[in-house]
Motif scaffolding. Structure first.
Motif, PDB file in Angstrom:
ATOM      1  N   LEU A   1     -45.704  11.698 -49.173  1.00 53.75           N
ATOM      2  CA  LEU A   1     -44.494  12.336 -48.655  1.00 53.75           C
ATOM      3  C   LEU A   1     -43.801  13.053 -49.798  1.00 53.75           C
ATOM      4  N   LEU A   2     -43.401  14.317 -49.553  1.00 51.95           N
ATOM      5  CA  LEU A   2     -42.684  15.091 -50.551  1.00 51.95           C
ATOM      6  C   LEU A   2     -41.179  14.942 -50.365  1.00 51.95           C
ATOM      7  N   GLU A   3     -40.437  15.222 -51.434  1.00 52.14           N
ATOM      8  CA  GLU A   3     -38.987  15.079 -51.378  1.00 52.14           C
ATOM      9  C   GLU A   3     -38.338  16.035 -50.390  1.00 52.14           C
ATOM     10  N   ASN A   4     -39.032  17.121 -50.035  1.00 54.12           N
ATOM     11  CA  ASN A   4     -38.486  18.065 -49.053  1.00 54.12           C
ATOM     12  C   ASN A   4     -38.820  17.678 -47.616  1.00 54.12           C
ATOM     13  N   GLY A   5     -39.473  16.512 -47.419  1.00 53.21           N
ATOM     14  CA  GLY A   5     -39.783  16.029 -46.084  1.00 53.21           C
ATOM     15  C   GLY A   5     -41.178  16.363 -45.605  1.00 53.21           C
ATOM     16  N   GLU A   6     -41.889  17.261 -46.291  1.00 44.91           N
ATOM     17  CA  GLU A   6     -43.262  17.578 -45.908  1.00 44.91           C
ATOM     18  C   GLU A   6     -44.192  16.443 -46.332  1.00 44.91           C
ATOM     19  N   PHE A   7     -45.348  16.401 -45.706  1.00 45.49           N
ATOM     20  CA  PHE A   7     -46.323  15.365 -46.068  1.00 45.49           C
ATOM     21  C   PHE A   7     -47.709  15.991 -46.120  1.00 45.49           C
ATOM     22  N   GLY A   8     -48.639  15.262 -46.769  1.00 52.15           N
ATOM     23  CA  GLY A   8     -49.989  15.799 -46.893  1.00 52.15           C
ATOM     24  C   GLY A   8     -50.970  14.733 -47.325  1.00 52.15           C
ATOM     25  N   LEU A   9     -52.213  15.154 -47.507  1.00 49.01           N
ATOM     26  CA  LEU A   9     -53.281  14.284 -47.992  1.00 49.01           C
ATOM     27  C   LEU A   9     -53.616  14.670 -49.417  1.00 49.01           C
ATOM     28  N   GLY A  10     -53.719  13.672 -50.284  1.00 50.95           N
ATOM     29  CA  GLY A  10     -54.117  13.914 -51.663  1.00 50.95           C
ATOM     30  C   GLY A  10     -55.133  12.876 -52.091  1.00 50.95           C
ATOM     31  N   PRO A  11     -55.700  12.997 -53.291  1.00 53.97           N
ATOM     32  CA  PRO A  11     -56.656  12.018 -53.790  1.00 53.97           C
ATOM     33  C   PRO A  11     -56.066  10.607 -53.799  1.00 53.97           C
ATOM     34  N   GLU A  12     -56.933   9.608 -53.743  1.00 53.09           N
ATOM     35  CA  GLU A  12     -56.461   8.223 -53.700  1.00 53.09           C
ATOM     36  C   GLU A  12     -55.730   7.828 -54.982  1.00 53.09           C
ATOM     37  N   SER A  13     -55.914   8.586 -56.071  1.00 55.39           N
ATOM     38  CA  SER A  13     -55.207   8.298 -57.323  1.00 55.39           C
ATOM     39  C   SER A  13     -53.824   8.941 -57.381  1.00 55.39           C
ATOM     40  N   THR A  14     -53.405   9.624 -56.305  1.00 53.66           N
ATOM     41  CA  THR A  14     -52.076  10.231 -56.245  1.00 53.66           C
ATOM     42  C   THR A  14     -50.999   9.161 -56.377  1.00 53.66           C
ATOM     43  N   LYS A  15     -49.956   9.455 -57.179  1.00 47.37           N
ATOM     44  CA  LYS A  15     -48.886   8.484 -57.417  1.00 47.37           C
ATOM     45  C   LYS A  15     -47.526   9.118 -57.168  1.00 47.37           C
ATOM     46  N   VAL A  16     -46.544   8.245 -56.946  1.00 43.84           N
ATOM     47  CA  VAL A  16     -45.158   8.706 -56.844  1.00 43.84           C
ATOM     48  C   VAL A  16     -44.775   9.376 -58.159  1.00 43.84           C
ATOM     49  N   GLY A  17     -44.135  10.531 -58.081  1.00 41.10           N
ATOM     50  CA  GLY A  17     -43.756  11.277 -59.273  1.00 41.10           C
ATOM     51  C   GLY A  17     -44.682  12.442 -59.567  1.00 41.10           C
ATOM     52  N   ASP A  18     -45.909  12.409 -59.012  1.00 37.07           N
ATOM     53  CA  ASP A  18     -46.810  13.548 -59.156  1.00 37.07           C
ATOM     54  C   ASP A  18     -46.223  14.755 -58.417  1.00 37.07           C
TER      55      ASP A  18
END
Length: 320
Positions: free
Chosen positions: A229-246
């Motif tokens: 989830l992005l801070e602007n409310g959008e969401f998406g799929l990313g690699p399993e290593s994706t972390k908060v703050g990326d």
């Protein structure tokens, strides 16, 4: 010449000459400490549907036939097809400069579909999608949001009605490698499929061809990935290593958004900083991988004009 240095120079020149970031996208699973943007061309040729690869790319251009890889079928132009603006002559050989702009910062991530565990059975997608949907604000009364989520969990490659993911993920189970069904199926199968789509074994137990096709697309989209989830409310799929703050960024020369992680070279990385990056740049960016963000897969408008008018301000990203 040392092989790694050869591929470093080759990749730099390829991206610079053809104004594309495709080699960078192919290198997203690189384990090298330096130049993670550099794909090792000494390895086996990249085959998106090979079980040894972590995930099927979202990238649409220059990767063989879209009929063979389902996630490539939709048109994607996150950077509106503009050529890459890239500098390869930086003082540190492992660093390149690419121009782009930030789409959003990641504030939440959901559980991932673990690449290693896939060999022991796929996840219970009914339970997983319920968690993902809840994390990004669903379920929704707004049909457009429901569709957006359904497109997200299939990488935008599935548009058959009904769009609600519940219609296609209607069996509440996990696919286990040690189940009797798997063992019996393996022992009775005459010639395993070795080309084309990576088959999910439970697909062959389904009578509905549409569900079989859905399962293939969903597996390719979700395996090795997690919802964010992005801070602007959008969401998406990313690699399993994706972390908060990326951050999710749009880089010129790329078909798809990319997840990137900031690397501070003034800390413990000084221990193996042979190129003095701490003094030269202080921080760089590491490519985490390709992302699917429904509203960002094609730039809405004229990006070149927006850049010239100052509505979109390009930033420099230093990758190593």
């Amino acid at each position: 010449m040392d092989t790694d240095k050869l591929w470093l120079l080759f990749t730099k020149e390829t991206m610079s000459t053809y104004k594309t970031l495709l080699p960078l996208a192919l290198a997203e699973s690189s384990r090298s400490l330096e130049a993670r943007w550099c794909y090792s061309w000494s390895e086996k040729a990249y085959e998106p549907n090979d079980i040894l690869n972590e995930r099927t790319p979202f990238w649409t251009g220059g990767l063989d036939s879209p009929d063979f890889y389902p996630l490539q079928a939709p048109f994607r132009a996150a950077a509106a097809g503009l050529p890459a603006q890239i500098r390869i002559d930086l003082e540190a050989q492992s660093v390149i400069s690419v121009n782009g702009f930030t789409h959003g910062k990641i504030v939440k991530v959901g559980p991932g579909v673990n690449t290693f565990l896939i060999g022991f059975g796929r996840p219970n997608y009914v339970q997983l999608f319920q968690k993902w949907e809840s994390l990004v604000g669903g379920p929704w009364e707004d049909l457009n949001m429901t569709k957006k989520f359904a497109y997200t969990v299939t990488g935008g490659a599935w548009a058959m009605e009904p769009t609600d993911w519940r219609a296609w993920n209607n069996t509440d189970y996990s696919e286990k490698a040690w189940s009797w069904g798997w063992i019996r199926q393996d022992s009775t199968k005459e010639s395993p499929i070795t080309t084309g789509y990576r088959m999910s074994r439970h697909d062959e137990l389904q009578e509905n061809d549409a569900i079989v096709r859905y399962n293939r697309v969903r597996d390719d989209a979700c395996e090795g990935r997690r919802i964010f989830l992005l801070e602007n409310g959008e969401f998406g799929l990313g690699p399993e290593s994706t972390k908060v703050g990326d951050q999710v960024v749009i880089l010129l020369g790329s078909d798809v958004p990319l997840v990137v992680h900031k690397r501070d070279h003034t800390g413990y990385r000084k221990l193996w900083d042979l190129e003095n990056k701490a003094k030269l740049y202080k921080s760089t960016w590491k490519l985490v991988g390709q992302a699917y963000v429904h509203d960002a897969m094609e730039y809405p408008g004229d990006l070149e004009r927006d850049i010239n008018d100052g509505q979109v301000k390009l930033e420099e990203y230093l990758f190593d």
